[in-house]
Scaffold this motif. Structure first.
Motif, PDB file in Angstrom:
ATOM      1  N   ARG A  93      28.244  62.577 -61.853  1.00 37.62           N
ATOM      2  CA  ARG A  93      28.834  61.814 -62.947  1.00 37.62           C
ATOM      3  C   ARG A  93      29.681  62.737 -63.827  1.00 37.62           C
ATOM      4  N   PRO A  94      30.750  62.206 -64.399  1.00 35.14           N
ATOM      5  CA  PRO A  94      31.550  63.048 -65.302  1.00 35.14           C
ATOM      6  C   PRO A  94      30.794  63.300 -66.608  1.00 35.14           C
ATOM      7  N   PRO A  95      31.124  64.377 -67.283  1.00 31.62           N
ATOM      8  CA  PRO A  95      30.439  64.658 -68.563  1.00 31.62           C
ATOM      9  C   PRO A  95      30.781  63.606 -69.607  1.00 31.62           C
ATOM     10  N   SER A  96      29.834  63.398 -70.525  1.00 34.67           N
ATOM     11  CA  SER A  96      30.061  62.438 -71.603  1.00 34.67           C
ATOM     12  C   SER A  96      31.091  62.997 -72.579  1.00 34.67           C
ATOM     13  N   THR A  97      31.587  62.126 -73.406  1.00 36.70           N
ATOM     14  CA  THR A  97      32.582  62.542 -74.402  1.00 36.70           C
ATOM     15  C   THR A  97      31.990  63.577 -75.350  1.00 36.70           C
ATOM     16  N   ARG A  98      30.750  63.349 -75.767  1.00 37.56           N
ATOM     17  CA  ARG A  98      30.086  64.291 -76.686  1.00 37.56           C
ATOM     18  C   ARG A  98      29.949  65.663 -76.028  1.00 37.56           C
ATOM     19  N   GLU A  99      29.583  65.677 -74.757  1.00 39.26           N
ATOM     20  CA  GLU A  99      29.429  66.949 -74.037  1.00 39.26           C
ATOM     21  C   GLU A  99      30.762  67.679 -73.938  1.00 39.26           C
ATOM     22  N   THR A 100      31.809  66.948 -73.640  1.00 39.54           N
ATOM     23  CA  THR A 100      33.141  67.549 -73.553  1.00 39.54           C
ATOM     24  C   THR A 100      33.572  68.128 -74.900  1.00 39.54           C
ATOM     25  N   LEU A 101      33.325  67.379 -75.978  1.00 41.76           N
ATOM     26  CA  LEU A 101      33.688  67.867 -77.314  1.00 41.76           C
ATOM     27  C   LEU A 101      32.906  69.124 -77.681  1.00 41.76           C
ATOM     28  N   LEU A 102      31.619  69.149 -77.361  1.00 40.16           N
ATOM     29  CA  LEU A 102      30.809  70.334 -77.666  1.00 40.16           C
ATOM     30  C   LEU A 102      31.309  71.554 -76.900  1.00 40.16           C
ATOM     31  N   LYS A 103      31.642  71.355 -75.627  1.00 41.00           N
ATOM     32  CA  LYS A 103      32.156  72.480 -74.827  1.00 41.00           C
ATOM     33  C   LYS A 103      33.487  72.984 -75.380  1.00 41.00           C
ATOM     34  N   GLN A 104      34.373  72.064 -75.731  1.00 43.13           N
ATOM     35  CA  GLN A 104      35.669  72.465 -76.290  1.00 43.13           C
ATOM     36  C   GLN A 104      35.483  73.211 -77.605  1.00 43.13           C
ATOM     37  N   ASN A 105      34.574  72.722 -78.432  1.00 35.29           N
ATOM     38  CA  ASN A 105      34.296  73.372 -79.709  1.00 35.29           C
ATOM     39  C   ASN A 105      33.766  74.780 -79.495  1.00 35.29           C
ATOM     40  N   GLN A 106      32.864  74.950 -78.521  1.00 38.77           N
ATOM     41  CA  GLN A 106      32.315  76.276 -78.243  1.00 38.77           C
ATOM     42  C   GLN A 106      33.390  77.233 -77.735  1.00 38.77           C
ATOM     43  N   VAL A 107      34.260  76.750 -76.850  1.00 41.01           N
ATOM     44  CA  VAL A 107      35.340  77.591 -76.333  1.00 41.01           C
ATOM     45  C   VAL A 107      36.269  78.022 -77.468  1.00 41.01           C
ATOM     46  N   THR A 108      36.598  77.086 -78.355  1.00 38.72           N
ATOM     47  CA  THR A 108      37.472  77.391 -79.491  1.00 38.72           C
ATOM     48  C   THR A 108      36.841  78.431 -80.404  1.00 38.72           C
ATOM     49  N   GLU A 109      35.560  78.238 -80.724  1.00 38.67           N
ATOM     50  CA  GLU A 109      34.882  79.176 -81.626  1.00 38.67           C
ATOM     51  C   GLU A 109      34.691  80.543 -80.983  1.00 38.67           C
ATOM     52  N   GLN A 110      34.437  80.595 -79.676  1.00 43.60           N
ATOM     53  CA  GLN A 110      34.324  81.887 -78.991  1.00 43.60           C
ATOM     54  C   GLN A 110      35.665  82.620 -79.013  1.00 43.60           C
ATOM     55  N   GLY A 111      36.750  81.881 -78.823  1.00 43.65           N
ATOM     56  CA  GLY A 111      38.080  82.482 -78.909  1.00 43.65           C
ATOM     57  C   GLY A 111      38.367  83.005 -80.302  1.00 43.65           C
ATOM     58  N   GLU A 112      37.937  82.250 -81.302  1.00 43.50           N
ATOM     59  CA  GLU A 112      38.117  82.708 -82.672  1.00 43.50           C
ATOM     60  C   GLU A 112      37.301  83.972 -82.929  1.00 43.50           C
ATOM     61  N   TYR A 113      36.108  84.049 -82.354  1.00 40.87           N
ATOM     62  CA  TYR A 113      35.243  85.214 -82.554  1.00 40.87           C
ATOM     63  C   TYR A 113      35.853  86.466 -81.943  1.00 40.87           C
ATOM     64  N   THR A 114      36.517  86.348 -80.810  1.00 35.03           N
ATOM     65  CA  THR A 114      37.130  87.528 -80.211  1.00 35.03           C
ATOM     66  C   THR A 114      38.283  88.054 -81.057  1.00 35.03           C
ATOM     67  N   SER A 115      39.026  87.159 -81.691  1.00 36.00           N
ATOM     68  CA  SER A 115      40.157  87.606 -82.496  1.00 36.00           C
ATOM     69  C   SER A 115      39.782  87.861 -83.956  1.00 36.00           C
ATOM     70  N   GLY A 116      38.748  87.201 -84.447  1.00 37.25           N
ATOM     71  CA  GLY A 116      38.326  87.372 -85.842  1.00 37.25           C
ATOM     72  C   GLY A 116      37.735  86.086 -86.364  1.00 37.25           C
ATOM     73  N   PHE A 117      36.421  86.057 -86.565  1.00 33.47           N
ATOM     74  CA  PHE A 117      35.708  84.857 -86.986  1.00 33.47           C
ATOM     75  C   PHE A 117      35.744  84.760 -88.504  1.00 33.47           C
ATOM     76  N   TRP A 118      36.223  83.631 -89.023  1.00 33.91           N
ATOM     77  CA  TRP A 118      36.379  83.432 -90.469  1.00 33.91           C
ATOM     78  C   TRP A 118      35.037  83.082 -91.087  1.00 33.91           C
ATOM     79  N   LEU A 119      34.612  83.844 -92.095  1.00 37.77           N
ATOM     80  CA  LEU A 119      33.344  83.607 -92.767  1.00 37.77           C
ATOM     81  C   LEU A 119      33.376  84.248 -94.141  1.00 37.77           C
ATOM     82  N   PRO A 120      32.427  83.911 -95.010  1.00 34.63           N
ATOM     83  CA  PRO A 120      32.357  84.574 -96.315  1.00 34.63           C
ATOM     84  C   PRO A 120      32.092  86.061 -96.120  1.00 34.63           C
ATOM     85  N   ASP A 121      32.660  86.871 -96.978  1.00 36.80           N
ATOM     86  CA  ASP A 121      32.502  88.319 -96.871  1.00 36.80           C
ATOM     87  C   ASP A 121      31.071  88.695 -97.257  1.00 36.80           C
TER      88      ASP A 121
END
Length: 178
Positions: free
Chosen positions: A105-133
Motif C-alpha cells: 500500500r502507498p504511504p498515508s498523507t500523514r506519513e509522507t508529510l512526516l518524512k518530508q518534514n524530517q528530510v527538510t529539518e535534517q538538511g537544515e541541521y547540516t547547514s545550520g539549525f535555527w534555535l535560541p542561542d
C-alpha cells in the motif's frame, strides 16, 4: 482590535434606525459588503501567519523545556543532543504509521508529510539549525521566562548550529540561512 465591520454597522444603524431594511444594491449595503470583505481578508491573513509561525514556536518551546533545569550556558555537544532530540520527536508516530500500513500500500498523507518534514529539518541541521542561542547565559534565562508568544521572541538571541559543531549568530524571524 475592533473590526471595521462593526463600526460600519453602527454608523448605518445610527443613520437609518434599528428596524430599517436596506435595499439590495444600496450604498449602505455595498459599504457593509466591503467592510465584511476587509475583515475576512484580515482574518484569513492572520490565520495564515499563525500557521506559518507555529513550527518555529514549537521548536523554541522544545528548547525552552530542555533548559528549564539549568541556569548556565550549554556547550555545543549538549546543544547538538537537544537538536537530535527535537529531530527524533516524530520517529514513534512514523514507525507506528509504517507498521499499520499493509504491504504493497502507498504511504498515508500523514506519513509522507512526516518524512518530508524530517528530510527538510535534517538538511537544515547540516547547514545550520535555527534555535535560541543557548551559549549565552542571559539568553538562557530569558528563554526560561518566555511566555510562548511570537511577539516576545524578538527579545531573544538566536543562532544557527551546524552538524559539524559550528555555531553562528542568526536573526529573528528566520530568513534563509541568516
Amino acid at each position: 482590535m475592533p473590526s471595521r465591520l462593526s463600526k460600519v454597522q453602527k454608523h448605518i444603524t445610527k443613520k437609518k434606525g434599528k428596524n430599517a431594511s436596506l435595499h439590495e444594491n444600496s450604498r449602505d449595503t455595498k459599504r457593509l459588503q466591503r467592510a465584511s470583505g476587509r475583515d475576512d481578508k484580515l482574518n484569513r491573513l492572520t490565520t495564515m501567519r499563525e500557521k506559518q509561525n507555529r513550527p518555529y514556536l514549537i521548536r523554541v518551546k522544545h528548547f525552552q523545556t530542555c533548559c528549564q533545569d539549568h541556569d548556565l550556558a550549554f556547550p555545543i555537544d549538549e546543544i547538538q543532543a537537544f537538536i537530535s532530540q527535537y529531530l527524533a520527536r516524530d520517529d514513534d508516530e512514523l514507525a507506528t504509521l509504517q507498521a499499520e500500513r499493509r504491504a504493497g500500500r502507498p504511504p498515508s498523507t500523514r506519513e509522507t508529510l512526516l518524512k518530508q518534514n524530517q528530510v527538510t529539518e535534517q538538511g537544515e541541521y547540516t547547514s545550520g539549525f535555527w534555535l535560541p542561542d543557548l551559549q549565552d547565559v542571559d539568553n538562557v534565562k530569558m528563554l526560561k521566562e518566555w511566555d510562548g508568544k511570537w511577539a516576545s521572541l524578538g527579545q531573544l538571541k538566536f543562532a544557527r548550529v551546524a552538524k559539524d559543531g559550528h555555531a553562528r549568530e542568526s536573526i529573528f524571524p528566520p530568513k534563509g540561512l541568516s
